[in-house]
Write an enzyme that holds these catalytic residues in place. Structure first.
Site, PDB file in Angstrom:
ATOM      1  N   ASN A   9      -7.951  -9.704 -10.041  1.00  0.00           N
ATOM      2  CA  ASN A   9      -7.844  -8.680  -8.993  1.00  0.00           C
ATOM      3  C   ASN A   9      -6.934  -7.585  -9.534  1.00  0.00           C
ATOM      4  O   ASN A   9      -5.726  -7.774  -9.635  1.00  0.00           O
ATOM      5  CB  ASN A   9      -7.257  -9.306  -7.722  1.00  0.00           C
ATOM      6  CG  ASN A   9      -6.930  -8.259  -6.675  1.00  0.00           C
ATOM      7  OD1 ASN A   9      -7.471  -7.150  -6.710  1.00  0.00           O
ATOM      8  ND2 ASN A   9      -6.051  -8.606  -5.737  1.00  0.00           N
ATOM      9  N   TRP A  10      -7.550  -6.463  -9.874  1.00  0.00           N
ATOM     10  CA  TRP A  10      -6.765  -5.380 -10.498  1.00  0.00           C
ATOM     11  C   TRP A  10      -5.951  -4.572  -9.493  1.00  0.00           C
ATOM     12  O   TRP A  10      -5.163  -3.716  -9.888  1.00  0.00           O
ATOM     13  CB  TRP A  10      -7.692  -4.438 -11.265  1.00  0.00           C
ATOM     14  CG  TRP A  10      -8.157  -4.976 -12.582  1.00  0.00           C
ATOM     15  CD1 TRP A  10      -7.777  -6.149 -13.186  1.00  0.00           C
ATOM     16  CD2 TRP A  10      -9.090  -4.342 -13.470  1.00  0.00           C
ATOM     17  NE1 TRP A  10      -8.428  -6.290 -14.389  1.00  0.00           N
ATOM     18  CE2 TRP A  10      -9.233  -5.193 -14.594  1.00  0.00           C
ATOM     19  CE3 TRP A  10      -9.820  -3.154 -13.433  1.00  0.00           C
ATOM     20  CZ2 TRP A  10     -10.066  -4.881 -15.659  1.00  0.00           C
ATOM     21  CZ3 TRP A  10     -10.651  -2.843 -14.489  1.00  0.00           C
ATOM     22  CH2 TRP A  10     -10.774  -3.699 -15.597  1.00  0.00           C
ATOM     23  N   LYS A  11      -6.199  -4.793  -8.200  1.00  0.00           N
ATOM     24  CA  LYS A  11      -5.511  -3.999  -7.169  1.00  0.00           C
ATOM     25  C   LYS A  11      -5.656  -2.502  -7.500  1.00  0.00           C
ATOM     26  O   LYS A  11      -6.696  -2.093  -8.008  1.00  0.00           O
ATOM     27  CB  LYS A  11      -4.042  -4.412  -7.050  1.00  0.00           C
ATOM     28  CG  LYS A  11      -3.877  -5.917  -6.961  1.00  0.00           C
ATOM     29  CD  LYS A  11      -2.512  -6.321  -6.535  1.00  0.00           C
ATOM     30  CE  LYS A  11      -2.383  -7.827  -6.688  1.00  0.00           C
ATOM     31  NZ  LYS A  11      -1.350  -8.402  -5.863  1.00  0.00           N
ATOM     32  N   HIS A  95      -7.817 -10.142   1.649  1.00  0.00           N
ATOM     33  CA  HIS A  95      -6.621 -10.305   0.806  1.00  0.00           C
ATOM     34  C   HIS A  95      -5.382 -10.040   1.672  1.00  0.00           C
ATOM     35  O   HIS A  95      -5.411  -9.178   2.565  1.00  0.00           O
ATOM     36  CB  HIS A  95      -6.672  -9.329  -0.370  1.00  0.00           C
ATOM     37  CG  HIS A  95      -5.638  -9.612  -1.412  1.00  0.00           C
ATOM     38  ND1 HIS A  95      -4.319  -9.220  -1.253  1.00  0.00           N
ATOM     39  CD2 HIS A  95      -5.700 -10.267  -2.596  1.00  0.00           C
ATOM     40  CE1 HIS A  95      -3.624  -9.626  -2.311  1.00  0.00           C
ATOM     41  NE2 HIS A  95      -4.438 -10.269  -3.137  1.00  0.00           N
ATOM     42  N   GLU A  97      -2.811  -8.405   1.205  1.00  0.00           N
ATOM     43  CA  GLU A  97      -2.372  -7.002   1.230  1.00  0.00           C
ATOM     44  C   GLU A  97      -3.245  -6.180   2.175  1.00  0.00           C
ATOM     45  O   GLU A  97      -2.763  -5.260   2.837  1.00  0.00           O
ATOM     46  CB  GLU A  97      -2.387  -6.434  -0.204  1.00  0.00           C
ATOM     47  CG  GLU A  97      -1.260  -7.035  -1.037  1.00  0.00           C
ATOM     48  CD  GLU A  97      -1.541  -7.108  -2.531  1.00  0.00           C
ATOM     49  OE1 GLU A  97      -2.475  -6.438  -3.023  1.00  0.00           O
ATOM     50  OE2 GLU A  97      -0.816  -7.860  -3.219  1.00  0.00           O
ATOM     51  N   GLU A 167      -3.961 -18.297  -1.159  1.00  0.00           N
ATOM     52  CA  GLU A 167      -2.906 -17.502  -1.785  1.00  0.00           C
ATOM     53  C   GLU A 167      -1.682 -17.467  -0.878  1.00  0.00           C
ATOM     54  O   GLU A 167      -1.633 -16.662   0.076  1.00  0.00           O
ATOM     55  CB  GLU A 167      -3.392 -16.064  -1.994  1.00  0.00           C
ATOM     56  CG  GLU A 167      -4.576 -15.956  -2.930  1.00  0.00           C
ATOM     57  CD  GLU A 167      -4.621 -14.589  -3.589  1.00  0.00           C
ATOM     58  OE1 GLU A 167      -4.628 -14.558  -4.821  1.00  0.00           O
ATOM     59  OE2 GLU A 167      -4.604 -13.562  -2.895  1.00  0.00           O
ATOM     60  N   GLY A 173       2.494 -11.837  -6.713  1.00  0.00           N
ATOM     61  CA  GLY A 173       3.227 -10.761  -7.391  1.00  0.00           C
ATOM     62  C   GLY A 173       4.726 -10.986  -7.469  1.00  0.00           C
ATOM     63  O   GLY A 173       5.478 -10.074  -7.792  1.00  0.00           O
ATOM     64  N   SER A 213       0.792 -15.562  -8.682  1.00  0.00           N
ATOM     65  CA  SER A 213       1.518 -15.622  -9.950  1.00  0.00           C
ATOM     66  C   SER A 213       0.913 -16.626 -10.947  1.00  0.00           C
ATOM     67  O   SER A 213       1.632 -17.300 -11.681  1.00  0.00           O
ATOM     68  CB  SER A 213       3.001 -15.910  -9.706  1.00  0.00           C
ATOM     69  OG  SER A 213       3.574 -14.871  -8.922  1.00  0.00           O
ATOM     70  N   GLY A 234      -3.827 -11.686 -10.112  1.00  0.00           N
ATOM     71  CA  GLY A 234      -3.502 -10.265 -10.114  1.00  0.00           C
ATOM     72  C   GLY A 234      -2.942  -9.831 -11.453  1.00  0.00           C
ATOM     73  O   GLY A 234      -3.671  -9.548 -12.404  1.00  0.00           O
ATOM     74  N   GLY A 235      -1.613  -9.817 -11.562  1.00  0.00           N
ATOM     75  CA  GLY A 235      -0.924  -9.283 -12.740  1.00  0.00           C
ATOM     76  C   GLY A 235      -1.463  -9.754 -14.080  1.00  0.00           C
ATOM     77  O   GLY A 235      -1.677  -8.942 -14.991  1.00  0.00           O
TER      78      GLY A 235
HETATM   79  C1  PEP Z   1      -3.522 -11.419  -6.150  1.00  0.00           C
HETATM   80  O1  PEP Z   1      -3.590 -10.221  -6.377  1.00  0.00           O
HETATM   81  O2  PEP Z   1      -4.304 -11.935  -5.362  1.00  0.00           O
HETATM   82  C2  PEP Z   1      -2.481 -12.202  -6.835  1.00  0.00           C
HETATM   83  C3  PEP Z   1      -2.476 -13.493  -6.680  1.00  0.00           C
HETATM   84  O3  PEP Z   1      -1.581 -11.498  -7.614  1.00  0.00           O
HETATM   85  P1  PEP Z   1      -0.567 -12.132  -8.722  1.00  0.00           P
HETATM   86  O4  PEP Z   1      -1.407 -13.026  -9.596  1.00  0.00           O
HETATM   87  O5  PEP Z   1      -0.038 -10.949  -9.435  1.00  0.00           O
HETATM   88  O6  PEP Z   1       0.461 -12.915  -7.968  1.00  0.00           O
END
Ligand code: PEP
Length: 251
Positions: A9-11, A95, A97, A167, A173, A213, A234-235
């Site tokens: 997930n590049w956000k 999500h 966010e 999640e 994050g 994470s 994500g990251g």
């Molecule tokens: C996400 O964007 O859904 C996520 C889990 O981010 P990260 O891996 O950066 O915690």
């Protein structure tokens, strides 16, 4: 046997040239060379180019959200018809966010899941608790409620195809990962909820990802857990070498 699915997930990160560079670095992955389903969920602006660049590779393309209507006066929104027309195959729905900053409710999530199936898109439905909810002992009740409302009125076949992403919000994050055991316990509770709603065959088939994470250093132990069938990342999905390492772990 459930095939694991790893989705990046590049956000709201990357420019178009960075997205294209990433695609160049991963497009050599042949479909039979990876043992996991692989998805990159990119900003809507890049989806057309990514579906073209990654066509024929193991890497499928997903959107990060969409509207539930096929078309209409919804300024700034993207519709499921438009996504499917570009060759997009997956869409992240609900999500945390989106729920927190854009008021996405369980009812909207459910409408989006139905709209995804109506347009041959596979929904990745996110659920998860806040730190306060976890500390108050409400984790299971929270995610079970999100699952029940998010998947309401789907057919058994549709639920089998749905990907659920557990999640915990406090792990997204932040660098804090749930322990594999804790993550597995909640994913197991989600599977039991799916069983009580749709039956055992559906519960055995539905894929449940963990997200929060996840990185190359911790993905292996997460994927070894009974109820964890992949990861939403994500990251660690932003750079091709790191994303490729995640896929290797799934092999
Ligand atoms: C996400 O964007 O859904 C996520 C889990 O981010 P990260 O891996 O950066 O915690």
């Amino acid at each position: 046997m459930r095939k694991p699915i790893i989705a990046g997930n590049w956000k709201m990160y990357k420019t178009l040239s960075e997205a294209k560079q990433f695609a160049e670095e991963v497009k050599g992955l042949a479909p039979d060379s990876v043992k996991v389903d692989t998805v990159i969920c990119a900003p809507a602006l890049f989806l057309e180019q990514l579906t073209q660049l990654l066509s024929g590779s193991a890497v499928h393309v997903g959107a990060q959200t969409m509207h539930f209507e096929n078309e209409g006066a919804f300024t700034g929104e993207v519709s499921p018809v438009q996504l499917a027309d570009l060759g997009v195959e997956y869409v992240v729905v609900g999500h945390s966010e989106r729920r927190e900053y854009f008021n996405e409710t369980d009812e909207a999530v459910n409408k989006k899941v139905h709209a995804a199936f109506a347009n041959s898109l596979t929904p990745i439905v996110c659920v998860g608790e806040t730190l306060e909810e976890r500390e108050a002992g409400n984790t299971t009740a929270k995610v079970e409620g999100q699952v029940e409302k998010g998947l309401a009125d789907l057919t058994e076949e549709q639920v089998k195809q749905t990907v659920i992403a557990y999640e915990p919000i406090w792990a997204i994050g932040t660098g804090k990962t749930a322990t594999s055991e804790d993550a597995n316990e909640v994913c197991g509770a989600i599977r039991s909820k799916v069983e009580s709603l749709f039956g055992q065959q559906v519960a055995d088939a539905v894929r449940i990802q963990y997200g929060g994470s996840v990185k190359p250093e911790n993905i292996v132990e997460l994927l070894l857990m009974e109820h964890i069938d992949g990861a939403l990342v994500g990251g660690a999905s932003l750079q091709a070498p790191s994303f490729l390492k995640l896929l290797e772990a799934g092999a």
